[in-house]
Design an enzyme around this catalytic site. Structure first.
Site, PDB file in Angstrom:
ATOM      1  N   LYS A   1       0.941  -1.230   0.258  1.00  0.00           N
ATOM      2  CA  LYS A   1      -0.016  -0.179   0.042  1.00  0.00           C
ATOM      3  C   LYS A   1       0.509   1.486   0.182  1.00  0.00           C
ATOM      4  O   LYS A   1       0.071   2.109  -1.248  1.00  0.00           O
ATOM      5  CB  LYS A   1      -1.001   0.150   1.478  1.00  0.00           C
ATOM      6  CG  LYS A   1      -1.664  -1.307   1.034  1.00  0.00           C
ATOM      7  CD  LYS A   1      -3.341  -0.632   2.306  1.00  0.00           C
ATOM      8  CE  LYS A   1      -4.469  -1.772   1.934  1.00  0.00           C
ATOM      9  NZ  LYS A   1      -5.700  -1.823   3.120  1.00  0.00           N
TER      10      LYS A   1
ATOM     11  N   LYS B   1      -4.096 -10.926  -6.742  1.00  0.00           N
ATOM     12  CA  LYS B   1      -5.395 -11.008  -6.001  1.00  0.00           C
ATOM     13  C   LYS B   1      -6.587 -10.025  -6.364  1.00  0.00           C
ATOM     14  O   LYS B   1      -6.375  -9.073  -6.505  1.00  0.00           O
ATOM     15  CB  LYS B   1      -5.716 -11.313  -4.413  1.00  0.00           C
ATOM     16  CG  LYS B   1      -5.170  -9.615  -3.523  1.00  0.00           C
ATOM     17  CD  LYS B   1      -5.520  -9.619  -2.587  1.00  0.00           C
ATOM     18  CE  LYS B   1      -5.766  -8.457  -2.340  1.00  0.00           C
ATOM     19  NZ  LYS B   1      -5.666  -7.678  -1.008  1.00  0.00           N
TER      20      LYS B   1
ATOM     21  N   LYS C   1     -10.996  -4.774  -3.858  1.00  0.00           N
ATOM     22  CA  LYS C   1     -11.972  -3.933  -4.501  1.00  0.00           C
ATOM     23  C   LYS C   1     -11.053  -2.650  -4.810  1.00  0.00           C
ATOM     24  O   LYS C   1     -12.307  -1.472  -5.329  1.00  0.00           O
ATOM     25  CB  LYS C   1     -12.016  -3.224  -2.632  1.00  0.00           C
ATOM     26  CG  LYS C   1     -13.279  -4.541  -1.979  1.00  0.00           C
ATOM     27  CD  LYS C   1     -13.176  -3.943  -1.046  1.00  0.00           C
ATOM     28  CE  LYS C   1     -13.585  -4.522   0.484  1.00  0.00           C
ATOM     29  NZ  LYS C   1     -12.445  -3.972   2.033  1.00  0.00           N
TER      30      LYS C   1
END
Ligand code: TYM
Length: 324
Positions: A110, A192, A195
């Protein structure tokens, strides 16, 4: 047995969240005391829309209910409505090693993605998560593969606290599915499903039949033409087989046999039909709940009261042993 888990109200909840995690919750609900949280304080550690946050929170609550979480049995609540989460996180910060936080894979990913905007909250995020878990004397934490490391850190923090201040916290176990703990992106099956990635890479639980058809139709497949499970050589087809297997409750072996002589195209058609059917209850429940927003508000308010009671009991113990 005490269960705790949560989902961030960021982006659209997808079938990866459902298959790997929420389905486990529904099964645990039958045999354990469960607490399911909407972790809004986690969602604000990266840039987000203030205007739509409340709507996202309600959407996550609708998904919990549409999936079969029963708010009379389980506690469903919003993290920021129980202030003890931030209180415990601060105290745990004082015993968490900086090195442990810096080596977390999610922090590295992130902080790379939001390189212009790395706040201290992003680094301390796993401490808040440890607080969520330990506040309720949780025994089992059902999550997907990507959160396993954070639950392990929560265990480390709990053990360190207990040895420093005396037995205070239960040491939580992680629960991760053997197959399906990491559902991959439809457009890039080496990554993966997320969202925050583009719409075409994931199936949302409220997607319309047309959206499902389009996304499955354009999902990346592999060279060759066999419908075989082999994540290394055939990551695209293996991911679609996993999704098929978890939604149909049929073993992957049976699906390989059933589709042995069929093309990728007819396999995708069959998967589309399955998803349209299995996601219909989500679409229906959402339109029913959208007409009655007070119902969800009441469930969340009631859940926060029940959660707070348990959280306060733990905080009393924690403060006492810490000499506060
Ligand atoms: P979050 O909101 O990113 O994801 C919610 C849950 O879904 C799982 N998940 C997946 N599983 C399989 N395949 C995927 N592609 C996939 N993507 C996400 C995640 O592993 C997660 O279990 N930090 C957590 C939320 C949290 C939490 C907690 C969880 C905060 N406090 C305490 C458990 C206990 C998170 O960001 O999840």
């Amino acid at each position: 047995m005490k269960i705790f888990s949560g989902i961030q109200p960021s982006g659209n909840i997808h079938i990866g969240n459902y298959l790997a995690v929420i389905k486990q919750w529904v099964a645990f609900q039958e045999k354990a005391d469960c607490i399911f949280c909407i972790v809004d304080w986690h969602a604000i550690t990266v840039p987000y829309e203030t205007k739509t946050l409340q709507q996202k929170i309600k959407e996550v609550a609708s998904i919990y209910l549409a999936s079969g979480i029963n708010p009379e049995k389980s506690i469903v609540f919003v993290q920021s409505q129980v202030k003890e989460h931030s209180e415990l996180a601060w105290l745990l910060n004082t015993i968490t090693s900086l090195g442990d936080l810096q080596r977390m894979t999610q922090f590295k990913d992130k902080s790379q993605k939001h390189s212009q905007n790395i706040c201290a909250g992003l680094l301390n995020y796993p401490v808040l998560m440890a607080g969520d878990i330990l506040l309720y004397q949780t025994e089992v934490v059902p999550v997907g593969e990507d959160q396993k490391q954070h639950v392990e850190l929560a265990r480390t923090i709990a053990k360190k606290f207990n040895s420093k201040f005396g037995e205070t916290f239960k040491i939580p176990e992680v629960s991760v599915l053997k197959i399906g703990a990491k559902i991959m992106s439809l457009t890039n099956p080496d990554k993966k499903m997320s969202k925050s990635d583009p719409e075409s890479s994931r199936i949302g639980l409220f997607d319309s039949p047309e959206q499902i058809k389009k996304k499955i139709g354009s999902a990346t497949t592999d060279s060759g033409r066999e419908i075989k499970f082999n994540p290394k050589e055939k990551p695209g087809i293996s991911n679609l087989l996993t999704i098929y297997s978890l939604f149909s409750d049929k073993p992957i072996k049976d699906l390989e046999n059933a589709f042995a002589s069929q093309s990728y195209q007819s396999f995708k058609q069959s998967l589309t039909d399955l998803l349209v059917e299995k996601l219909e209850p989500f679409r229906n429940k959402k339109s029913e709940l959208d007409k009655n927003p007070e119902f969800i508000e009441k469930i969340l308010a009631d859940g926060a009261k029940r959660a707070e009671k348990q959280a306060q009991e733990t905080m009393q113990k924690v403060k006492k042993v810490m000499g506060l």
